[in-house]
Design a protein around this motif. Structure first.
Motif, PDB file in Angstrom:
ATOM      1  N   ALA A 433      -3.541  33.489  47.636  1.00  0.00           N
ATOM      2  CA  ALA A 433      -4.962  33.663  47.920  1.00  0.00           C
ATOM      3  C   ALA A 433      -5.811  33.271  46.710  1.00  0.00           C
ATOM      4  CB  ALA A 433      -5.239  35.104  48.324  1.00  0.00           C
ATOM      5  N   HIS A 434      -5.342  33.641  45.514  1.00  0.00           N
ATOM      6  CA  HIS A 434      -6.086  33.288  44.305  1.00  0.00           C
ATOM      7  C   HIS A 434      -6.138  31.771  44.125  1.00  0.00           C
ATOM      8  CE1 HIS A 434      -7.588  33.407  40.200  1.00  0.00           C
ATOM      9  NE2 HIS A 434      -6.556  32.674  39.819  1.00  0.00           N
ATOM     10  N   ALA A 435      -4.994  31.091  44.311  1.00  0.00           N
ATOM     11  CA  ALA A 435      -4.971  29.637  44.162  1.00  0.00           C
ATOM     12  C   ALA A 435      -5.889  28.974  45.178  1.00  0.00           C
ATOM     13  CB  ALA A 435      -3.539  29.118  44.320  1.00  0.00           C
ATOM     14  N   ALA A 436      -5.872  29.470  46.416  1.00  0.00           N
ATOM     15  CA  ALA A 436      -6.749  28.896  47.449  1.00  0.00           C
ATOM     16  C   ALA A 436      -8.212  29.092  47.081  1.00  0.00           C
ATOM     17  CB  ALA A 436      -6.450  29.546  48.795  1.00  0.00           C
ATOM     18  N   GLU A 437      -8.533  30.224  46.466  1.00  0.00           N
ATOM     19  CA  GLU A 437      -9.931  30.497  46.116  1.00  0.00           C
ATOM     20  C   GLU A 437     -10.399  29.617  44.973  1.00  0.00           C
ATOM     21  OE1 GLU A 437     -12.706  34.207  44.481  1.00  0.00           O
ATOM     22  OE2 GLU A 437     -10.573  34.517  44.923  1.00  0.00           O
ATOM     23  N   VAL A 438      -9.606  29.522  43.890  1.00  0.00           N
ATOM     24  CA  VAL A 438     -10.078  28.796  42.716  1.00  0.00           C
ATOM     25  C   VAL A 438     -10.059  27.274  42.936  1.00  0.00           C
ATOM     26  CG1 VAL A 438      -9.398  30.629  41.138  1.00  0.00           C
ATOM     27  CG2 VAL A 438      -7.782  28.783  41.641  1.00  0.00           C
ATOM     28  N   LEU A 439      -9.200  26.802  43.842  1.00  0.00           N
ATOM     29  CA  LEU A 439      -9.122  25.362  44.085  1.00  0.00           C
ATOM     30  C   LEU A 439      -9.933  24.920  45.297  1.00  0.00           C
ATOM     31  CD1 LEU A 439      -5.338  24.838  43.340  1.00  0.00           C
ATOM     32  CD2 LEU A 439      -7.234  23.976  41.976  1.00  0.00           C
ATOM     33  N   GLY A 440     -10.450  25.863  46.064  1.00  0.00           N
ATOM     34  CA  GLY A 440     -11.285  25.506  47.199  1.00  0.00           C
ATOM     35  C   GLY A 440     -10.513  25.145  48.457  1.00  0.00           C
ATOM     36  N   LEU A 441      -9.387  25.848  48.725  1.00  0.00           N
ATOM     37  CA  LEU A 441      -8.594  25.581  49.924  1.00  0.00           C
ATOM     38  C   LEU A 441      -8.967  26.478  51.096  1.00  0.00           C
ATOM     39  CD1 LEU A 441      -6.630  24.089  47.865  1.00  0.00           C
ATOM     40  CD2 LEU A 441      -4.810  24.754  49.415  1.00  0.00           C
ATOM     41  N   ASP A 442      -9.961  27.348  50.929  1.00  0.00           N
ATOM     42  CA  ASP A 442     -10.239  28.351  51.959  1.00  0.00           C
ATOM     43  C   ASP A 442     -10.559  27.716  53.306  1.00  0.00           C
ATOM     44  OD1 ASP A 442     -11.465  29.236  49.146  1.00  0.00           O
ATOM     45  OD2 ASP A 442     -10.590  31.000  50.126  1.00  0.00           O
ATOM     46  N   SER A 443     -11.426  26.721  53.311  1.00  0.00           N
ATOM     47  CA  SER A 443     -11.804  26.105  54.584  1.00  0.00           C
ATOM     48  C   SER A 443     -10.635  25.381  55.218  1.00  0.00           C
ATOM     49  CB  SER A 443     -12.964  25.136  54.372  1.00  0.00           C
ATOM     50  OG  SER A 443     -12.616  24.122  53.443  1.00  0.00           O
ATOM     51  N   ALA A 474      -2.681  22.592  44.508  1.00  0.00           N
ATOM     52  CA  ALA A 474      -2.341  24.008  44.605  1.00  0.00           C
ATOM     53  C   ALA A 474      -0.854  24.228  44.366  1.00  0.00           C
ATOM     54  CB  ALA A 474      -2.745  24.543  45.979  1.00  0.00           C
ATOM     55  N   ARG A 475      -0.007  23.319  44.852  1.00  0.00           N
ATOM     56  CA  ARG A 475       1.436  23.423  44.626  1.00  0.00           C
ATOM     57  C   ARG A 475       1.733  23.399  43.126  1.00  0.00           C
ATOM     58  NH1 ARG A 475       3.668  18.470  46.903  1.00  0.00           N
ATOM     59  NH2 ARG A 475       3.296  19.454  48.914  1.00  0.00           N
ATOM     60  N   ALA A 476       1.081  22.469  42.405  1.00  0.00           N
ATOM     61  CA  ALA A 476       1.298  22.387  40.960  1.00  0.00           C
ATOM     62  C   ALA A 476       0.694  23.584  40.234  1.00  0.00           C
ATOM     63  CB  ALA A 476       0.696  21.087  40.424  1.00  0.00           C
ATOM     64  N   TYR A 477      -0.454  24.052  40.710  1.00  0.00           N
ATOM     65  CA  TYR A 477      -1.105  25.206  40.084  1.00  0.00           C
ATOM     66  C   TYR A 477      -0.204  26.449  40.146  1.00  0.00           C
ATOM     67  CZ  TYR A 477      -4.741  28.708  39.156  1.00  0.00           C
ATOM     68  OH  TYR A 477      -5.471  29.746  38.649  1.00  0.00           O
ATOM     69  N   LEU A 478       0.537  26.590  41.264  1.00  0.00           N
ATOM     70  CA  LEU A 478       1.406  27.755  41.457  1.00  0.00           C
ATOM     71  C   LEU A 478       2.777  27.588  40.813  1.00  0.00           C
ATOM     72  CD1 LEU A 478       0.518  28.431  45.181  1.00  0.00           C
ATOM     73  CD2 LEU A 478       0.014  29.959  43.264  1.00  0.00           C
TER      74      LEU A 478
END
Length: 573
Positions: A433-443, A474-478
């Motif tokens: 959830a954090h990665a989706a929020e900071v990278l803008g994957l929510d939509s 996001a994959r690389a961020y995680l």
């Protein structure tokens, strides 16, 4: 072999539902085997031979219904087999590619283009023929027992003897298959080297020596192939013993079995069981398992030998080594070919832990080449690249570095599987959830239906290039790797999304960021900027480079869209 067995057992246990579905449809498919001999026997004994034509026709109609049900089961079986085979192929491809990229393995070409496909095709064939034989033999033997138990005494012993002879040949077949595949890998590696250097071979007059060396490997593969082919004779004997001898015994012992209460219809039904069910099933098993089974064992052992005990994806990254930069480049020189102009020549660079470097320069100047060298994908001609003090092509460096290329790869499965691919132990929901929020994957998450929504071919085709890049980012961020290299990995994002992604990577705890920039805004966000201008390389901050580098000033004007200063007319000396 025990390691291979454990890997296979874990793979099958994770797909218990698929196996249950496959067995259920196989039972339906085998219904026609059981009904075939039984219906023929009843049609003769209770129908035609007893003068009751209607009864005989009714039993034949029952046999026809069994054929229809079997066809439905066969159609469903293929779908279940595909659900079992394709995940196995995907797992093997990931292993082979990971090994080839990490170790520059010359045999990876043969493994990826031939051996993985051998494993896929033979696994599918093995599942089909072994499943078919088991269920067909069970249906036929149960049918024989229902007709007359004494018939089992005639059919079962030669069938078991033929199977035993066939199984005894599997180990020698596997050994010879491994020799053949080893020879094939050697030929593939040799020809790959020769084809890449044909011009040098011709220039050096080494055609005969090169041909002789390659010919020895080809001859070795031919000998291994002939040795493998000679083992077809025992398979033919096993088929004759287990499939054709029972038919001869049924005919030879017919007077004896008829005296012991076996009816003519039961005898005809037994012949049908042997000729229409057992013999074809045994023939498919011997040809399929005899060739494909041994090949599958050997190929899987070779494909998984390196990976046994090795997890997919990078290992858990260790803490930064004190006193060593996150990235250190010294005397780095690289050229595409012995006589080519160097793309990089004596480059020195150091990026501290937690640093943020942007690499800028015109297209084709060597920015992506530098990224490939940092990622260990290219071998420098001189100098070295160290990641946290480890050589770029080492296992330790691979665990501390992640490269996000321009063309992002998203595979079938779920979004959760894509995002957590570099974390074999799984990613907690709060981190996702954090990665989706900071990278803008929510939509994107909302549009796809959540983390566990399936990503099939249709959903993958509907993803835009920018959405694919967001998933890869996001994959690389995680991932556990502290050094992230973005090789124009945000080129399909708008400037705001690009800025959001770069700031997120720069703010990762303990993270270091290297960006191959395609917008000047990426350089302005960086603490250190590397300007590549052929052999002349400058580094520094934004204001410093505006004063020192004419190329950087030009790039700033072009990328910003700002008007460039008018050129001044030449003045007299």
């Amino acid at each position: 072999m025990s390691d291979l067995s454990r890997l296979g057992a874990r793979f099958l246990l994770r797909r218990r539902g698929t196996l249950v579905r496959l067995a259920a449809w196989s039972v339906l498919e085998t219904g026609q085997t059981f009904l075939l001999g039984l219906a023929l026997a009843r049609a003769l004994d209770d129908g035609f031979l007893a003068g009751r034509q209607g009864t005989g026709l009714l039993w034949l109609a029952v046999a026809a219904l069994g054929v229809g049900a079997g066809a439905l089961g066969t159609a469903r079986v293929y779908g279940a087999v595909a659900d079992l085979v394709e995940p196995a192929r995907d797992a093997l491809v990931r292993r082979v590619v990971a090994r080839g990229v990490r170790d520059a393995d010359g045999g990876a070409v043969s493994r990826l283009t031939q051996q993985v496909e051998i494993a896929r095709d033979t696994f599918a064939g093995l599942v089909m023929v072994s499943r078919s034989f088991v269920f067909t033999a069970a249906g036929a033997l149960i049918g024989l027992c229902s007709l007359a138990p004494v018939l089992l005494l005639v059919v079962a012993p030669p069938l078991v003897a033929g199977l035993a002879l066939f199984l005894a040949t599997l180990r020698p077949l596997a050994r010879r298959q491994e020799v053949f595949l080893t020879a094939d890998e050697a030929v593939s590696a040799r020809l790959g080297t020769v084809c890449a250097g044909l011009r040098d071979v011709t220039a050096a007059g080494a055609e005969d020596a090169t041909a002789d060396a390659a010919g020895l490997l080809v001859d070795r593969e031919a000998r291994a192939s002939r040795s493998l082919a000679r083992w077809s004779a025992p398979r033919v004997l096993a088929l004759a013993l287990g499939g054709q001898l029972p038919l001869l015994l049924l005919l030879f012992t017919a007077p004896w079995t008829l005296e012991r209460g076996v009816t003519p219809g039961a005898l005809v039904g037994a012949v049908a069981y042997v000729t229409q069910s057992l013999l074809p099933a045994l023939q498919s098993l011997i040809h399929g398992l005899g060739t494909g089974g041994s090949r599958l064992v050997v190929v899987l052992r070779r494909l998984t030998a390196y990976e046994t005990g090795h997890r997919d994806g990078p290992a858990e990254a260790a803490a930064p080594r004190p006193g060593r930069p996150a990235l250190e480049v010294s005397g780095l020189t690289f050229a595409y070919g012995p006589g080519a102009e160097p793309v990089l020549d004596g480059l020195d660079l150091a990026v501290p832990h937690g640093g943020h470097l942007a690499v800028v320069g015109p297209s084709g100047i060597g920015k992506s080449t530098l990224a490939g060298l940092v990622a260990g994908l290219l071998v420098p001609g001189a100098g070295e690249v160290l990641v946290d003090g480890y050589p770029a092509r080492s296992r330790e460096a691979a665990a501390r570095r992640v490269l996000i290329p321009q063309e992002a790869y998203v595979f079938s499965g779920t979004l959760r599987a894509n995002l957590g691919y570099l974390r074999p132990d799984g990613v907690p929901d709060d981190e996702l959830a954090h990665a989706a929020e900071v990278l803008g994957l929510d939509s994107l998450l909302e549009r796809l239906g959540g983390l566990d929504a399936p990503l099939g071919p249709a959903a993958l085709a509907a993803l835009s290039a920018g959405e694919r890049q967001l998933i890869a980012l996001a994959r690389a961020y995680l991932s556990p790797a502290p050094l992230a290299v973005l090789d124009e990995a945000t080129c399909h994002l708008d400037p705001m999304a690009e800025a959001r992604a770069e700031r997120a990577f720069a703010a990762r705890p303990g993270g270091t960021l290297v960006v191959i920039a395609h917008r000047i805004s990426s350089a302005r966000r960086a603490e250190l900027i590397l300007v590549m201008d052929g052999r002349r390389v400058l580094s520094g901050g934004h204001r410093e480079l505006l004063a020192r580098s004419g190329l950087y000033r030009d790039l700033t004007g072009v990328w910003d869209g700002a008007p460039r200063p008018p050129s001044q007319p030449a003045r007299p000396l």
